[in-house]
Motif scaffolding. Structure first.
Motif, short mmCIF file in Angstrom:
data_model
loop_
_atom_site.label_atom_id
_atom_site.label_comp_id
_atom_site.label_asym_id
_atom_site.label_seq_id
_atom_site.Cartn_x
_atom_site.Cartn_y
_atom_site.Cartn_z
N TYR A 190 0.81 -1.22 0.00
CA TYR A 190 0.00 0.00 0.00
C TYR A 190 0.85 1.27 0.00
CZ TYR A 190 -4.59 -2.22 0.68
OH TYR A 190 -5.76 -2.92 0.52
N SER A 191 0.36 2.24 -0.77
CA SER A 191 1.06 3.51 -0.89
C SER A 191 1.15 4.25 0.44
CB SER A 191 0.35 4.39 -1.92
OG SER A 191 -1.00 4.59 -1.54
N THR A 197 12.30 3.75 -1.80
CA THR A 197 12.76 4.19 -3.12
C THR A 197 13.61 3.10 -3.78
OG1 THR A 197 14.61 5.26 -2.04
CG2 THR A 197 12.72 6.65 -2.55
N ASP A 198 13.62 1.89 -3.17
CA ASP A 198 14.40 0.80 -3.77
C ASP A 198 13.47 -0.11 -4.59
OD1 ASP A 198 13.01 -0.65 -1.88
OD2 ASP A 198 14.74 -1.00 -0.58
N ALA A 199 13.88 -1.34 -4.85
CA ALA A 199 13.11 -2.25 -5.71
C ALA A 199 11.80 -2.70 -5.07
CB ALA A 199 13.96 -3.47 -6.04
N TYR A 200 11.57 -2.34 -3.80
CA TYR A 200 10.34 -2.75 -3.09
C TYR A 200 9.39 -1.59 -2.85
CZ TYR A 200 12.67 -7.20 -2.51
OH TYR A 200 13.29 -8.39 -2.76
N GLY A 201 9.66 -0.45 -3.49
CA GLY A 201 8.76 0.70 -3.28
C GLY A 201 8.54 1.45 -4.58
N GLU A 205 4.55 -2.56 -9.50
CA GLU A 205 5.38 -3.77 -9.62
C GLU A 205 6.28 -3.90 -8.40
OE1 GLU A 205 4.89 -1.54 -12.01
OE2 GLU A 205 3.86 -2.75 -13.53
N ASN A 206 6.90 -2.79 -8.00
CA ASN A 206 7.81 -2.84 -6.87
C ASN A 206 7.08 -3.11 -5.55
OD1 ASN A 206 9.96 -2.42 -8.53
ND2 ASN A 206 10.41 -0.33 -7.82
N ARG A 207 5.93 -2.49 -5.38
CA ARG A 207 5.20 -2.69 -4.11
C ARG A 207 4.61 -4.11 -4.02
NH1 ARG A 207 0.94 1.01 -4.04
NH2 ARG A 207 1.54 2.09 -5.94
N SER A 208 4.40 -4.74 -5.18
CA SER A 208 3.89 -6.13 -5.18
C SER A 208 5.00 -7.16 -5.04
CB SER A 208 3.18 -6.42 -6.52
OG SER A 208 2.14 -5.51 -6.73
N ARG A 209 6.24 -6.71 -5.15
CA ARG A 209 7.36 -7.65 -5.24
C ARG A 209 7.47 -8.60 -4.04
NH1 ARG A 209 11.10 -7.08 -8.81
NH2 ARG A 209 10.74 -4.85 -9.03
N LEU A 210 7.29 -8.07 -2.83
CA LEU A 210 7.49 -8.94 -1.67
C LEU A 210 6.41 -10.04 -1.61
CD1 LEU A 210 9.36 -9.49 0.72
CD2 LEU A 210 7.83 -8.07 2.13
N ASP A 244 -4.89 3.83 -4.97
CA ASP A 244 -5.51 3.38 -6.22
C ASP A 244 -5.52 1.84 -6.28
OD1 ASP A 244 -6.68 3.59 -8.66
OD2 ASP A 244 -4.91 4.32 -9.72
N PRO A 245 -6.41 1.21 -5.53
CA PRO A 245 -6.35 -0.26 -5.38
C PRO A 245 -6.61 -1.07 -6.66
CG PRO A 245 -7.76 0.71 -3.69
CD PRO A 245 -7.46 1.80 -4.67
N LEU A 246 -7.41 -0.57 -7.59
CA LEU A 246 -7.79 -1.43 -8.72
C LEU A 246 -6.60 -1.86 -9.59
CD1 LEU A 246 -10.04 -2.94 -10.19
CD2 LEU A 246 -10.48 -0.87 -11.53
N PRO A 247 -5.77 -0.91 -10.06
CA PRO A 247 -4.61 -1.38 -10.84
C PRO A 247 -3.62 -2.18 -10.01
CG PRO A 247 -4.62 1.03 -10.63
CD PRO A 247 -5.92 0.54 -10.06
N LEU A 248 -3.50 -1.83 -8.75
CA LEU A 248 -2.56 -2.54 -7.86
C LEU A 248 -2.96 -4.01 -7.71
CD1 LEU A 248 -0.26 -2.51 -5.73
CD2 LEU A 248 -1.97 -1.77 -4.04
#
Ligand code: 8OZ
Length: 373
Positions: A190-191, A197-201, A205-210, A244-248
Motif C-alpha cells: 500500500y502507498s 525508493t528501492d526495488a520494493y517501493g 510492480e515494486n510494491r507487489s514484489r514482496l 488506487d487499489p484497482l490497478p494494484l
C-alpha cells in the motif's frame, strides 16, 4: 450441474466435500510460554472439523519478529511444530482438511512482543494510527517502526519458506500466506505505508514484489498445490490504505495467477477491519466479482456472509467457496446448521481474544444444545 455450497470442490491434493470454510481467526489462546498450541486449541479445531471440510487455522507468525499480539501460536520452534501436530491430528481424525495462515505483523506489532524489546519492522518508518495491546493485553499506542534494509529482505522471505516447511512437518495440508489486513505484506503493497525508493517501493510492480517473492519461496518449498494466499482489496484494517487499489490488485492477482496457487482467498471490502468491531462498510465494490475474471483457480470469498448470501455467491459463480468467521466461532456445527437450515447461535465479541474455554470450546452444537422450553 450448478455448483452449490454443499457440492464437492477439488482443492490441490484433495477434494473438499463442501464449500464452507473456517476463516483464519485470531483467538489468542496458545500457551504463552513459548507461544505453543495445546489441547484446548486441538479441541476447538476438531469441533469445527467435518469430512472434507477446509479449516484455515489462525494467523501464525513465521518468526519471533513476526509476532504482534499476546498468546498467539507461532510456527518457528520445534515445540510449536509439535503442538500444531496435535491439532492437525485431531482434525484429520475427523476427516478434515487444515491449512495454516503464515503471518508477520510488521509495524502493527509492539516492542513488548519483540525479541529484546526491539522496534517493530516495516517497509517504511510510518507509525499506524490508533492503539494495540501489549504482551499483558493492555492498550498501548503503536510505535514508529524501523524500515527494513534491502539486505534484510532475503532473510525475511526465508522465514516464510521455513515456516511453510514447518507447517507441513506439523501435518498441515497446506498454507495460506497472510497478504491482507494491514500486516507486513500489505504494508509493502500500500502507498500509505510504503515510501521506499528501492526495488520494493514506488511502482505497483515494486510494491507487489514482496508478496510475489514470498509466494515463490513458499511454492518452491511445498508446491503451488499447497500454497494459497489471502488478500483484502480496498482494505482499511490496521490503518491501511492505498491511493488506487484497482490497478494494484489487478497486477498482483494477474501475477499470482501465473503461479497456479491452490486458491486465492479474498476479504470483501464491506467487511474489512470488522475483526475488531461490528462495522459493515456499505456501497463497496465486490472484490470477488471484480477479480474473478483474473483468477482461473479456486476462489474463496469471506466477509459478512449469511447462509443465503453464501449459497447465492457460489451458485452465481462469484466464488467457489465461502469462509465464515464470526458465525463459525459460535456455531462449531456451522456446516450442519447450513445443511439443515437451522438458525445460527449468536457470537459473543467479549470472548473473541484471549481467555480460556469460555467463548472458545463451550459453544454447543445443535444436538447438545439445551432443549427449548
Ligand atoms: C483480529 C485481532 C488480531 C489479529 C487479522 C490476524 O486481522 C488478524 C487479527 C484480527 O487478519
Amino acid at each position: 450441474m450448478t455448483d452449490t455450497l454443499l457440492s464437492p470442490l477439488p482443492l490441490g491434493r484433495t477434494t473438499l466435500q463442501h464449500r464452507i470454510v473456517l476463516a483464519p481467526l485470531t483467538r489468542m489462546r496458545a500457551n504463552p510460554a513459548g507461544n505453543i498450541p495445546g489441547p484446548l486449541n486441538a479441541e476447538y479445531y476438531a469441533q469445527r472439523a467435518t469430512p472434507g471440510g477446509l479449516l484455515i487455522a489462525e494467523a501464525t507468525p513465521v518468526s519471533w519478529q513476526g509476532h504482534g499480539h499476546p498468546h498467539v501460536p507461532g510456527i518457528h520452534t520445534k515445540a510449536q511444530i509439535a503442538g500444531w501436530k496435535t491439532v492437525t491430528d485431531a482434525v484429520h481424525s475427523k476427516g478434515g482438511v487444515i491449512y495454516l495462515q503464515l503471518w508477520h505483523t510488521g509495524r502493527v506489532s509492539h516492542s513488548s512482543h519483540q525479541p529484546d524489546r526491539a522496534q517493530p519492522v516495516a517497509p517504511s518508518a510510518i507509525r499506524a494510527a490508533g492503539k494495540t495491546i501489549d504482551a499483558a493485553f493492555q492498550p498501548v499506542d503503536y510505535e514508529t517502526p524501523r524500515a527494513l534494509t534491502l539486505a534484510e529482505i532475503p532473510g525475511l522471505i526465508d522465514t516464510y519458506r521455513q515456516a511453510a516447511a514447518n507447517a507441513v512437518a506439523a501435518g498441515f495440508d497446506g498454507v495460506e500466506i497472510h497478504g491482507a489486513n494491514g500486516y507486513l505484506l500489505e504494508q509493502f503493497l500500500y502507498s500509505s505505508t510504503n515510501t521506499r525508493t528501492d526495488a520494493y517501493g514506488g511502482s505497483i510492480e515494486n510494491r507487489s514484489r514482496l508478496h510475489l517473492e514470498v509466494t515463490d519461496a513458499v511454492v518452491a518449498e511445498i508446491g503451488a498445490d499447497r500454497t494459497g494466499i489471502r488478500l483484502s482489496p480496498w482494505g482499511i484494517a490496521n490503518d491501511s490504505f492505498d491511493a488506487d487499489p484497482l490497478p494494484l490488485f489487478s497486477h498482483l492477482i494477474r501475477e499470482l495467477a501465473k503461479r497456479a496457487l491452490v486458491y486465492l482467498h479474498l476479504i470483501e471490502p464491506r467487511a474489512s477491519g470488522t475483526g475488531k468491531a461490528d462495522i459493515v462498510r456499505e456501497n463497496q465494490p465486490s472484490a470477488a466479482e471484480i477479480f474473478r475474471p483474473l483468477w482461473p483457480g479456486v476462489l474463496i470469498d469471506a466477509g459478512g456472509f449469511t447462509r443465503d448470501s453464501a449459497i447465492e455467491a457460489v451458485a452465481a459463480g462469484h466464488a467457489d467457496a465461502i469462509a465464515f468467521g464470526r458465525h463459525f466461532i459460535s456455531n462449531p456445527d456451522l456446516v450442519a446448521r447450513i445443511r439443515h437450515n437451522a438458525p445460527f447461535a449468536p457470537y459473543h465479541r467479549a470472548t473473541f481474544y484471549g481467555g480460556d474455554a469460555a467463548g472458545y470450546t463451550d459453544y454447543p452444537a445443535l444436538a447438545d444444545a439445551p432443549a427449548e422450553v
